[in-house]
Design an enzyme around this catalytic site. Structure first.
Site, mmCIF file in Angstrom:
data_model
loop_
_atom_site.group_PDB
_atom_site.id
_atom_site.type_symbol
_atom_site.label_atom_id
_atom_site.label_comp_id
_atom_site.label_asym_id
_atom_site.label_seq_id
_atom_site.Cartn_x
_atom_site.Cartn_y
_atom_site.Cartn_z
ATOM 1 N N ASP A 1 0.763 -1.291 -0.075
ATOM 2 C CA ASP A 1 -0.065 -0.059 -0.056
ATOM 3 C C ASP A 1 0.761 1.144 -0.048
ATOM 4 O O ASP A 1 2.121 1.186 0.436
ATOM 5 C CB ASP A 1 -0.978 -0.138 1.149
ATOM 6 C CG ASP A 1 -2.136 0.975 0.909
ATOM 7 O OD1 ASP A 1 -2.102 2.085 0.139
ATOM 8 O OD2 ASP A 1 -3.232 0.978 1.736
HETATM 9 C C1 BGC Z 1 -4.983 3.529 -0.006
HETATM 10 C C2 BGC Z 1 -4.842 2.576 -1.225
HETATM 11 C C3 BGC Z 1 -4.879 3.465 -2.713
HETATM 12 C C4 BGC Z 1 -3.696 4.105 -2.385
HETATM 13 C C5 BGC Z 1 -2.922 4.698 -3.729
HETATM 14 C C6 BGC Z 1 -3.516 4.377 -0.038
HETATM 15 O O1 BGC Z 1 -3.648 5.387 0.764
HETATM 16 O O2 BGC Z 1 -4.945 2.871 1.026
HETATM 17 O O3 BGC Z 1 -6.059 2.127 -1.209
HETATM 18 O O4 BGC Z 1 -4.649 2.453 -3.574
HETATM 19 O O5 BGC Z 1 -3.240 4.816 -1.352
HETATM 20 O O6 BGC Z 1 -3.861 5.963 -3.890
#
Ligand code: BGC
Length: 769
Positions: free
Chosen positions: A234
């Site tokens: 993530d």
């Molecule tokens: C979120 C993800 C997301 C990623 C990119 C993260 O903070 O938890 O779900 O895909 O950011 O935007």
């Protein structure tokens, strides 16, 4: 699907063999926020990833709202209420067309985490509180998306169920709960749809970061489930990059410049990270890079109108009719009745959640205008805003709403959760909607007996006015075409066919995690175990506001003739279940048929029942259809923590079928026999009682009991006792036996002061293997 990725593995390995250490390290971290690095020398392209999950968010700048125009589909809690995998597959395919048109190779979605608490800030992005339902809907989404050549990034793996301290919190979860509740949704998605990528979550699982978790990323995901794609962190979930590589994390996102690149190079040079391990992890990423870039469709376009129409159809299948007293709905389209439309959301809808999933919609529809369009103009409609967009009302706004409601034949109040109440990044602190909304509904329902409430929210809420309004529509966050879909349902153009994929509790105090959520000091203890959602309300016999699986229609359905392929099966065989469902009303409709399994006498504390099959059936008035389900071993099994795998306890299982978890009119039981009873192997730490149950151990059980009884098992009748003395002796014997039963066998050596020797114990243990 897995074959697709496998086909690219050999080419990927071959490329890796030509790469320098620096090039390998370069690929392990992103090029900025959304892309992988390329290696021009070897013709290795870069790929582009973009959020997901309910619309494309290809960012144009640092602001989340600043992205390319894209269709905003209903969010996951809405889509899940459709219980319709085909529909969700169509949305997956549409998302892929939009991704192709914007040169995006992988979408960051869908989200598949369990709704452990209704307070979870990202619940609107997740499908359900039930892993079986969530898993099947997720798999359908991935198949739809990948069928059009765009990869899915299934997220957030795993046990990521809150926003509080989300980057550091450790989810403390026991083994059985992990396997029965938090993993199966991912398992179904991976084994059925083979996503090209999976995103590991921010949190720790039992103290180990998901991005460094070998158990999750290798042992379970790759070895047990056969995942072929790459694991991406993530955004910002990497802590120790080298540990991550050892654990199976392929790609760090976003890029960290040369910070972690240098650490990888240093670790290989110092012999702390075997280069062969780095090669494996690079090749895992490269296989998908090659596949994804070959699936690029340059010059692709998408049909904005067709996608908006799909978003409207999807929303129509996702809106739940929760209450409809006196058949107040649908509204008569031809009549003259005056309708007061009340609440700012009617014109300025809340249709999606905030955070990384926020889409820049191609257009937005609002329910007021769409209703006017269906009714042929605004003549029958009046409007009062009732509150501001933060949900705050005033005496004047309430009075205005009251007047409009009084002067009409019927009032429709729009209410729910404003943006500031529900978002990625924080959890909700209450289940209540803003006080201004509740006051507005009270004010209107006091003067207008025919009040309908339309709700816009991403997760469960309380409804203190539930008994004072005649009809309730749970509209969810219905996406950009939600206004049209709400008007379709209100006017009966579309017959509601959605059901809750999450329980609506009556009050926060009733929820399974009330005393635990969201945890303290960076720890979230999953003390409720397997009992989340309906599993908890069933077990504790708590009546929720609206139960899991519940939803009404403008028609009615009748269930009959439940039958099985056999009255008893071996656990190695499957069971075919058949039943009939009939539309007994006057309009065409769709019914979601749900099948739950209940174990009669479980050996561990199990939920009262668990969803194991479902289907959505379209029926014309008077039409009847046969529904067929197949159940197999896993549908009867529980996760056995002694054996560390799924076990079936032989015996009777009830099969319950109906239209809601609390309304299951068809019931019948089947006997499940176990072809080969799995046994725990006995050791010196096994308890005396475990010998009694063990096929080989039971021969030695009397001996072991004899040791604890003092070695002297007297001949019956050899000692004369009064009846009282005999009763006292038996009582003493019983309590010794109870005491003995829970004793590890090695203790017998000590208790018998060596009369029962180590040698004797080892002999017995050797014979029971
Ligand atoms: C979120 C993800 C997301 C990623 C990119 C993260 O903070 O938890 O779900 O895909 O950011 O935007």
């Amino acid at each position: 699907m897995s074959e697709q990725i496998k086909d690219y593995k050999a080419r990927a390995q071959q490329l890796v063999s030509q790469m320098t250490l620096e090039e390998k390290a370069l690929l392990m971290s992103g090029n900025g926020a959304w892309m992988t690095h390329k290696v021009e020398r070897l013709g290795i392209p870069s790929i582009f990833m973009a959020d997901g999950p309910h619309g494309l968010r290809k960012a144009l700048g640092p602001n989340t709202a600043d992205s390319v125009p894209a269709t905003c589909f209903p969010t996951a809690s809405a889509l899940a209420s459709s219980w319709n995998p085909e529909l969700i597959g169509e949305i997956g395919a549409a998302l892929a067309r939009e991704a192709q048109a914007n040169d995006v190779q992988l979408l960051l979605g869908p989200g598949n985490n369990m709704k452990r608490s209704p307070l979870g800030g990202r619940n609107f992005e997740y499908f359900s509180e039930d892993p079986f339902l969530a898993g099947h809907l997720t798999a359908a989404y991935i198949k739809g998306l990948q069928g059009q050549g765009v990869g899915s990034t299934l997220k957030h793996f795993a046990v990521n169920n809150q926003e509080h301290e989300r980057m550091v919190s450790s989810s403390i979860v026991d083994e059985r709960t992990l396997h029965e509740i938090y993993l199966p949704g991912f398992e179904i998605a991976v084994t059925q749809a083979q996503p090209w990528a999976i995103m590991c979550s921010y949190n720790k699982i039992n103290g180990v970061y998901a991005s460094e978790n070998h158990l999750l990323l290798e042992d379970i995901l790759r070895d047990a489930w056969g995942f072929q794609g790459y694991v991406v962190s993530d955004w910002g979930a990497v802590h120790d990059r080298v540990k991550g590589i050892m654990a199976g994390l392929n790609l760090e996102m976003p890029g960290s410049g040369d910070v972690n690149r240098k650490k990888i190079i240093e670790a290989v040079t110092a012999g702390q990270l075997p280069e062969s391990r780095l090669d494996e992890v690079v090749a895992g990423l490269l296989a998908v890079v090659l596949l994804a870039s070959e699936r690029r469709r340059s010059g692709a376009r998408f049909d904005v109108d067709a996608h908006h129409a799909l978003a409207r159809r999807a929303a129509g299948e996702s809106i739940i009719l929760l209450k409809n007293e006196d058949e107040l709905l649908p509204l008569e389209t031809g009549g003259k009745k005056k309708i007061a439309v009340i609440g700012a959301f009617a014109r300025d809808p809340r249709y999606q959640g905030a955070g990384s999933s926020q889409v820049n919609p191609t257009r937005i529809s609002n329910a007021y205008a769409e209703l006017a369009a269906i009714l042929g103009g605004e003549e029958r409609l009046s409007y009062a805003s009732g509150y501001d967009l933060e949900g705050v009302t005033t005496a004047q706004l309430l009075e205005e709403a009251r007047q409009q409601a009084k002067n009409a034949d019927l009032a429709i109040v729009f209410a729910g959760l404003p943006d500031s109440h529900e978002s990625e990044g924080f959890d909700r602190s209450t289940l209540d909607i803003p006080e201004g909304h509740n006051r507005l509904i009270d004010a209107v329902s006091q003067v207008q007996p025919n009040t309908v409430v339309v709700l816009m929210n991403g997760s469960a809420i309380t409804m203190p006015w539930v008994g004072r309004v005649k009809a309730i529509l749970e509209g969810w966050l219905t996406g950009q075409a939600g206004g049209g879909a709400i008007a379709d349902i209100l006017t009966g153009k579309v017959n509601p066919s959605a059901k809750l994929a999450e329980t609506f509790p009556a009050r926060l105090e009733d929820t399974p995690t009330f005393t635990e959520f969201p945890g303290l000091n960076q720890q979230a203890r999953y003390g409720e175990g397997v009992f989340i959602g309906y599993r908890y309300y069933d077990k504790k016999n708590i009546t929720p506001l609206f139960p899991f699986g519940f939803g009404l229609s403008y028609t009615t359905f009748a269930y009959s003739e439940l039958s099985f392929s056999a009255p008893s099966i071996q656990d190695t065989e499957s069971l075919t279940v058949e039943l009939k469902v009939k539309n007994t009303g006057k309009v065409a409709g769709k019914e979601i048929v749900q099948l739950y399994v209940r174990e009669d006498k479980p050996v561990v504390s199990r939920p009262d029942k668990e969803l194991k099959a479902f289907t959505k059936v379209a029926l014309e008035p008077g039409e009847e259809k046969t529904v067929r389900f197949t159940l197999s071993r896993r549908d009867f099994a529980y996760y056995n923590t002694n054996l560390h795998r799924w076990s079936v306890n032989p015996g009777r299982f009830d099969i319950l079928v109906g239209g809601s978890s609390r309304n299951l009119p068809l019931r019948k039981h089947v006997l499940v026999e176990v072809a080969q009873q799995e046994v725990v192997s006995l050791s010196r730490h096994s308890l005396v009682k475990e010998f009694k149950e063990h096929p080989k151990g039971k021969e030695f059980y009397p001996q072991l009991v004899g040791v604890i009884m003092g070695g002297a098992t007297e001949e019956p009748g050899s000692v004369k006792r009064t009846p009282e003395e005999e009763r006292a002796r038996k009582k003493a014997e019983m309590s010794t036996l109870v005491f003995a039963h829970d004793m590890p066998v090695y203790k017998l050596v000590l208790f018998s002061e060596g009369k029962f020797s180590e040698q004797r114990l080892n002999d017995i243990l050797a014979r029971v293997q």
